[in-house]
Design an enzyme around this catalytic site. Sequence first.
Site: not given
Ligand SMILES: C[S@@+](CC[C@H](N)C(=O)[O-])C[C@H]1O[C@@H](n2cnc3c(N)ncnc32)[C@H](O)[C@@H]1O
Length: 213
Positions: A51, A69, A90, A113, A153
């Site tokens: 993205w 992330d 986080d 996402d 999302k």
């Molecule tokens: C489906 S992936 C995203 C894919 C990305 N949009 C792409 O197109 O490459 C979801 C991401 O959300 C991140 N995530 C989940 N909880 C999070 C948090 N509390 N803080 C930051 N990132 C988080 C995960 O580490 C993961 O890499």
Amino acid sequence: MKEVQDYYFKKAQKEGYPARSVYKLEEANLKHGFLNRGGRVLDIGCYPGSWSLYSAKMVGPQGLVIGVDLQNGKRRVEDGKARIEFIRGDIMTDETSAAITAFAADFHVVLSDMAPQTTGNKWSDQQKSLELSRRAFDLARKFLAKDGVFYCKVFDGEDCKEFFDEVRRCFQKAKIVKPKSSRQESREIFVLGMGYKGNLIGGTQVVDKSNDR
Ligand SMILES: C[S@@+](CC[C@H](N)C(=O)[O-])C[C@H]1O[C@@H](n2cnc3c(N)ncnc32)[C@H](O)[C@@H]1O
């Protein structure tokens, strides 16, 4: 359905994106045109970076993309595209929010996402997803310029309607989007809010950050 997934997987490989999830953003952007030249984009949950790469291409060299992330998603900046800055952290913490502020205070687009580590328990996975989406929405209200766009999302289920209604109140227009590239059997849907009304407290607009695009 497997053929559809293979199609998007191969397309992403061919077009140089690390994940096929890029088409879930591309489809919404082609239809609603919110990633514009010179825009500033906050991409929450950006790893592995599709993205961010797509946004950088759309907003161009005068734009800015900030990716956040838990995992290390640093991306090389390519010629003719926007600068991409990466924050590892986080999103639930104040430290990460402060780190975003250090780059920019107002964004034209906030994307999320984010997905939780799923457990297979439908109810608890949906609640965790909603918690992440609510946090993304809080940050959108903090960081979006007036008229900005939020694309987020969420796993469909209990309380989703309430979340959607909250988003709808803050934007001129809001929609639920289910992109073709999202597996039909997946519970993920995307909430799209367009035309952020500004930071409202008690119905009074207290912040009206001008959108200088
Ligand atoms: C489906 S992936 C995203 C894919 C990305 N949009 C792409 O197109 O490459 C979801 C991401 O959300 C991140 N995530 C989940 N909880 C999070 C948090 N509390 N803080 C930051 N990132 C988080 C995960 O580490 C993961 O890499």
